[in-house]
Design a protein around this motif. Structure first.
Motif, mmCIF file in Angstrom:
data_model
loop_
_atom_site.group_PDB
_atom_site.id
_atom_site.type_symbol
_atom_site.label_atom_id
_atom_site.label_comp_id
_atom_site.label_asym_id
_atom_site.label_seq_id
_atom_site.Cartn_x
_atom_site.Cartn_y
_atom_site.Cartn_z
ATOM 1 N N THR A 283 59.520 62.227 19.938
ATOM 2 C CA THR A 283 59.170 63.133 21.034
ATOM 3 C C THR A 283 57.946 62.630 21.795
ATOM 4 N N ALA A 284 56.945 62.121 21.051
ATOM 5 C CA ALA A 284 55.723 61.621 21.695
ATOM 6 C C ALA A 284 56.023 60.473 22.652
ATOM 7 N N LEU A 285 57.028 59.667 22.335
ATOM 8 C CA LEU A 285 57.420 58.565 23.205
ATOM 9 C C LEU A 285 58.324 59.043 24.342
ATOM 10 N N THR A 286 59.231 59.965 24.017
ATOM 11 C CA THR A 286 60.219 60.410 24.990
ATOM 12 C C THR A 286 59.585 61.161 26.147
ATOM 13 N N VAL A 287 58.595 62.025 25.869
ATOM 14 C CA VAL A 287 58.011 62.845 26.929
ATOM 15 C C VAL A 287 57.250 62.002 27.942
ATOM 16 N N ARG A 288 56.918 60.775 27.594
ATOM 17 C CA ARG A 288 56.251 59.891 28.541
ATOM 18 C C ARG A 288 57.235 59.146 29.439
ATOM 19 N N GLY A 289 58.512 59.312 29.173
ATOM 20 C CA GLY A 289 59.518 58.676 30.012
ATOM 21 C C GLY A 289 59.750 57.215 29.702
ATOM 22 N N TYR A 290 59.311 56.754 28.526
ATOM 23 C CA TYR A 290 59.541 55.363 28.173
ATOM 24 C C TYR A 290 61.027 55.129 27.915
ATOM 25 N N PRO A 291 61.589 54.032 28.399
ATOM 26 C CA PRO A 291 63.007 53.758 28.158
ATOM 27 C C PRO A 291 63.262 53.438 26.682
ATOM 28 N N ARG A 292 64.411 53.848 26.195
ATOM 29 C CA ARG A 292 64.764 53.535 24.808
ATOM 30 C C ARG A 292 66.191 53.021 24.752
ATOM 31 N N VAL A 293 66.466 52.260 23.703
ATOM 32 C CA VAL A 293 67.787 51.710 23.466
ATOM 33 C C VAL A 293 68.309 52.325 22.175
ATOM 34 N N GLU A 294 69.394 53.097 22.288
ATOM 35 C CA GLU A 294 70.044 53.652 21.105
ATOM 36 C C GLU A 294 71.042 52.608 20.621
ATOM 37 N N LEU A 295 70.668 51.890 19.558
ATOM 38 C CA LEU A 295 71.437 50.742 19.090
ATOM 39 C C LEU A 295 72.801 51.160 18.570
ATOM 40 N N THR A 296 73.812 50.374 18.893
ATOM 41 C CA THR A 296 75.183 50.663 18.470
ATOM 42 C C THR A 296 75.360 50.315 16.994
ATOM 43 N N GLY A 297 75.931 51.226 16.243
ATOM 44 C CA GLY A 297 76.185 50.967 14.830
ATOM 45 C C GLY A 297 74.913 50.993 14.002
ATOM 46 N N ARG A 298 75.030 50.572 12.759
ATOM 47 C CA ARG A 298 73.896 50.521 11.847
ATOM 48 C C ARG A 298 73.257 49.132 11.910
ATOM 49 N N LEU A 299 71.956 49.106 12.006
ATOM 50 C CA LEU A 299 71.234 47.848 12.111
ATOM 51 C C LEU A 299 71.369 47.067 10.812
#
Length: 350
Positions: A283-299
Motif C-alpha cells: 500500500t505504501a508503494l501503491t499510493v505513490r503511483g509507482y508502476p508495478r509488474v505483477e509477475l506471471t506464474g510463480r517465480l
C-alpha cells in the motif's frame, strides 16, 4: 579571448578518440598556413584551475609549430562544461549514433537531488539531447559504462552499443555460471537483466547475498546492517538500487527505501516483493503511483548454497516488482514479457 602556451587537459577533453594522424597533419598544415581559425575552449574549475576542455589537437599542433594557442574561456558550472564538450564534438566530428551514445553515457551522471546551477553533471535526457541520440540508446550504453575496454571500443567505432551490451551481458552470465554454490535461492537472471534495462545500471544492492551476485557497484550483506546505513553511492551521488529484501522483513526495507528516496539518497529503485495486495508495504508503494509488474506464474529462483546446480526453487505465492521513481514506460519495456504492468493513481506526493 586569451592566448596560452600550455593548459592542463581536463578529462573531458580526452573523452573522444584521437584524430587520425593524417587529419592531425592536415590541421597542423592549415594552422601553419592560415593561423588558428577556431579558438580552443578552457574552463575554470571551482578550485580555480583553468583547464583545456576542447581543442587538444589544436593545442598539439600549435605546440609543434611553436605558436601560442588562442583560447576562449567558457563560463558556467561543470554541467555546462560537459554539455559544451559533448555538443561541440558531436557537431564537429562525423560520429556514429553508437559513438555519440557512449560519449553521452559517460557524461550522464547526474543524481537525484542535483538541479540547476548546483548540478555537476547531466541527466541521461540532457546528454542524449546534446548528442542527438535517443535516451534509450544512452541507457543501453550504461550497461557497460563501468567496462573501460568496451566503452573505449564503442567510442573508437570498433563496436556498436548493441554489440557491447551483448558482450557485457555475456560476461556477467559467464561470471554467474562459475560461481560456487551458496546457501540461498537467488534472484532469477531474467529479473536481474530487466532491472538493468529499467535502471540503466545497478549502483547498489542493499540486500546482497554473501556471494554478491547482483552486478552492482556496491553491496550490503546481512553483516552490514543495511537498515542503519545510507544507500547513496560512495561518492555522495544518488544511487540506482535493486532491492530483494528478506520477505519476512519486507515492510522494514520498503520503509527504509522510501525514506532514502525521499531524502535524495536513492534516485531510482526496482524492488522484488511478494504480491500481497493490501499489506502495509504494498500500500505504501501503491499510493505513490509507482508502476508495478505483477509477475506471471510463480517465480522460480536460481539454485544457490544448499541446492543442486540443476535445481530451481519455486515461490509458494505470486511475486511483484515495483519501480520506485522509474517511469511506467521503462518498467513495461524491461518486464512487459514477464507479467502485467499496472499503475495506480498517486494519492500522496511521490
Amino acid at each position: 579571448m586569451t592566448v596560452a602556451t600550455a593548459l592542463p587537459l581536463h578529462p573531458l577533453a580526452l573523452l573522444l578518440p584521437e584524430l587520425p594522424e593524417a587529419e592531425h597533419e592536415g590541421l597542423t598544415a592549415s594552422i601553419a598556413k592560415h593561423g588558428q581559425l577556431t579558438p580552443a575552449t578552457s574552463w575554470v574549475s571551482p578550485d580555480g584551475v583553468e583547464w583545456l576542455i576542447d581543442g587538444r589537437h589544436r593545442a598539439r599542433a600549435c605546440e609543434q609549430l611553436g605558436v601560442p594557442l588562442r583560447v576562449e574561456r567558457l563560463d558556467g558550472d561543470q554541467a555546462a562544461a560537459r554539455a559544451f564538450v559533448l555538443g561541440a564534438n558531436v557537431l564537429r566530428r562525423h560520429l556514429t549514433p553508437s559513438q555519440r551514445a557512449a560519449a553521452a553515457s559517460a557524461l550522464a551522471t547526474r543524481g537525484r537531488g542535483e538541479s540547476g546551477s548546483t548540478a555537476a553533471s547531466l541527466t541521461q535526457t540532457q546528454a542524449a539531447a546534446a548528442a542527438g541520440v535517443s535516451e534509450r540508446l544512452v541507457r543501453a550504453a550504461r550497461t557497460f559504462a563501468t567496462d573501460e575496454e568496451l566503452t573505449d571500443a564503442v567510442i573508437r567505432g570498433e563496436l556498436t552499443v548493441t554489440e557491447a551490451e551483448r558482450r557485457a551481458r555475456g560476461a556477467l552470465r559467464l561470471q554467474l555460471s562459475r560461481e560456487s554454490e551458496t546457501q540461498e535461492w537467488l534472484t532469477p537472471w531474467s529479473i536481474v537483466e530487466g532491472v538493468v534495462r529499467a535502471l540503466g545500471c545497478i549502483d547498489g544492492d542493499p540486500c546482497a547475498e554473501p556471494g554478491r551476485r547482483i552486478p552492482a557497484s556496491w553491496h550490503l550483506t546481512e553483516d552490514d546492517d543495511a537498515l542503519r546505513r545510507s544507500w547513496e553511492n560512495p561518492d555522495g551521488t544518488a544511487s540506482r538500487v535493486f532491492l530483494n529484501p528478506p520477505w519476512d522483513r519486507a515492510h522494514q526495507f520498503v520503509r527504509r527505501l522510501l525514506a532514502e528516496h525521499d531524502g535524495g539518497h536513492v534516485e531510482q529503485a526496482v524492488v522484488l516483493l511478494p504480491a500481497r495486495l493490501g499489506s502495509d508495504y504494498v500500500t505504501a508503494l501503491t499510493v505513490r503511483g509507482y508502476p508495478r509488474v505483477e509477475l506471471t506464474g510463480r517465480l522460480k529462483f536460481e539454485p544457490g548454497r544448499g541446492a543442486t546446480r540443476t535445481g530451481r526453487g519455486e515461490a509458494h505465492f505470486a511475486s511483484m516488482l515495483v519501480g520506485v521513481g522509474v517511469a511506467l514506460e521503462a518498467m513495461h519495456e524491461a518486464f512487459g514479457d514477464q507479467g502485467v504492468v499496472v499503475q495506480a493513481w498517486a494519492t500522496t506526493p511521490a
